[in-house]
Design an enzyme around this catalytic site. Structure first.
Site, mmCIF file in Angstrom:
data_model
loop_
_atom_site.group_PDB
_atom_site.id
_atom_site.type_symbol
_atom_site.label_atom_id
_atom_site.label_comp_id
_atom_site.label_asym_id
_atom_site.label_seq_id
_atom_site.Cartn_x
_atom_site.Cartn_y
_atom_site.Cartn_z
ATOM 1 N N ASP A 1 31.962 -8.911 7.158
ATOM 2 C CA ASP A 1 32.288 -9.764 6.284
ATOM 3 C C ASP A 1 32.569 -11.302 6.893
ATOM 4 O OD1 ASP A 1 34.476 -8.299 7.683
ATOM 5 O OD2 ASP A 1 35.948 -9.259 6.389
ATOM 6 N N GLU B 1 37.186 -6.728 7.654
ATOM 7 C CA GLU B 1 37.979 -7.251 8.821
ATOM 8 C C GLU B 1 38.783 -8.445 8.693
ATOM 9 O OE1 GLU B 1 38.656 -8.952 12.875
ATOM 10 O OE2 GLU B 1 37.605 -9.617 11.258
#
Length: 440
Positions: free
Chosen positions: A79, A145
């Site tokens: 991400d 994350e």
């Protein structure tokens, strides 16, 4: 170990790695919206002959190479953060750009380049038969994350039963090897008051004024020294052996910090006294500090004690659904972690790097001077998935990854093709070096 053959193989894949990274950048994928990126990375793993490729219920991608019982993992989060103000970008952040040396775009350094190098590092292991019967490797592309570092690995460890011998975190390291980072936590302070009409404020109890006193103590906690006459001893005290048995590692990682990041209030109107006030605190922790000690530290502040039961100090919780709809609640506590300089994993990573590239950091013409001014083995400024892997679960972590920390979350983000090649080569030799050093 034929280091020259490994370097040649990594160089051979430079164009393939470049294409893979550019494809990844083209697909937007902020936290909880990573599906397209995960599918593209899984496609690459399958095309390169990974022995097993799976996507778990949270949406993390796990690719295995080799057949051994013991597991070495290479982790990268897939991400990205958003692009912020588009006017700050000189190019399209998703279309990106490419030169002979650079690749630009959101996620180039933070940290899809690391995933690319790990995938091709595993491919080189297979090409050159570098995996013994003892080990297999796991390359992960993990989710969420940026929203909640480490959540993905808490799921992988607890729900999937995956527990590697150690994990290489391929966040950007500016050509260096990183053996730790400060931790962090997200603290909330709530203060109660009593509202009344603003024309007669003495009839009420203004929560904002109470919070103002508390904020001054929080500021002192960050800025004060630790002298005996300091009513609020500053966080710098944790660098002193008098206050912290782990003071040596604290000095290596750097002192903790605290700052107010958000403020909220409630009031019946702009013509009334505020009846509640809350703040969010960003707390960075060094070695020797825990979530309990950090909360107790706030509760012990003079202004917090002054207002007694009108003040509540707590920790935030994260429970946002992943792109698959999985909700896996966790406290917003991200522990400090550090492994010793002489740890077997540190030694194996250092031998892998120095065998290939010598004792100094390398990089492009743009980066080389700044990189060589720093020690080869150092630490991160920011936080990584190591907060859960090692911080919560005690699995050793080491950091090495392409790109630069300063590029993370910045406009005009970029990475360097040489970094992709360097990291793929180092990753490729690491399992064999670790196995050799440990007599396996």
């Amino acid at each position: 170990m034929d280091y020259e053959a490994v370097k040649a193989r990594a160089e051979h894949y430079k164009n393939d790695m470049t294409k893979f990274l550019r494809d990844m950048i083209l697909i937007p994928g902020e936290s909880c919206d990573e599906k397209g990126k995960i599918e593209r990375a899984a496609q690459e793993m399958r095309a390169l002959g990974f022995d097993k490729v799976e996507i778990d219920a949270m949406g993390n991608l796990l690719g295995y190479m080799g057949k051994g019982e013991k597991l070495i993992a290479f982790d990268g989060h897939i991400d990205t953060v958003g692009i912020g103000n588009r006017d700050n970008w000189r190019f399209d952040p998703y279309e990106g750009y490419e030169t002979d040396e650079e690749i630009g775009g959101r996620g180039a350094s933070d940290q899809e380049g690391g995933i690319v190098s790990a995938v091709y590092g595993a491919k080189i292991m297979k090409d050159l038969e570098l995996l013994s019967d003892e080990y297999k490797v796991l390359v992960t592309a993990t989710v969420q994350e940026e929203d909640c570092d480490g959540l993905c690995w808490q799921y992988i460890i607890n729900e999937s039963g995956v527990r590697p011998e150690f994990v290489v975190l391929n966040e950007p390291t500016d050509g260096g090897i990183y053996r730790g980072q400060r931790g962090r936590m997200e603290i909330r302070v709530d203060v109660k008051g009593v509202s009344c009409h603003g024309s007669a404020p003495e009839r009420g109890d203004n929560a904002i004024y109470k919070m103002a006193d508390i904020l001054q103590d929080i500021r002192a906690l960050n800025e004060n020294n630790a002298d005996d006459d300091a009513q609020v001893k500053g966080l710098v005290k944790m660098l002193d052996e008098e206050f912290n048995p782990q003071w040596r590692e604290a000095r290596f990682l750097g002192r903790g910090t605290i700052t107010t990041s958000e403020i909220f209030f409630t009031s019946p109107s702009r013509c009334a006294v505020a009846d509640s006030c809350s703040v969010s605190l960003d707390r960075r922790m060094t070695a020797g500090e825990t979530w309990e000690s950090c909360l107790d530290e706030i509760r012990a502040l003079p202004a917090v004690k002054k207002y007694g039961n009108d003040v509540a100090v707590s920790m935030y919780e994260y429970d946002r659904p992943s792109y698959t709809g999985c909700i896996y609640p966790i406290e917003c506590y991200f522990p400090t972690w550090v492994i010793p300089q002489d740890h077997p994993v540190t030694r194996a990573m250092e031998e892998s790097y120095t065998g290939l590239y010598g004792s100094e950091r390398i990089g492009s013409a743009e980066t080389i001077d700044a990189r060589r001014a720093r020690p080869l083995t150092d630490k991160w400024t920011f936080s990584t998935n190591g907060v859960t892997i090692m911080g919560r679960n005690g699995i050793a972590c080491i950091g090495f990854g392409p790109g630069a920390e300063a590029q993370a979350h910045a406009p005009n983000e970029k990475t360097w093709k040489q970094d992709l090649v360097t990291c793929a080569a180092v990753f490729a030799v690491l399992p064999a070096i670790y196995s050799k050093q440990n007599g396996e």
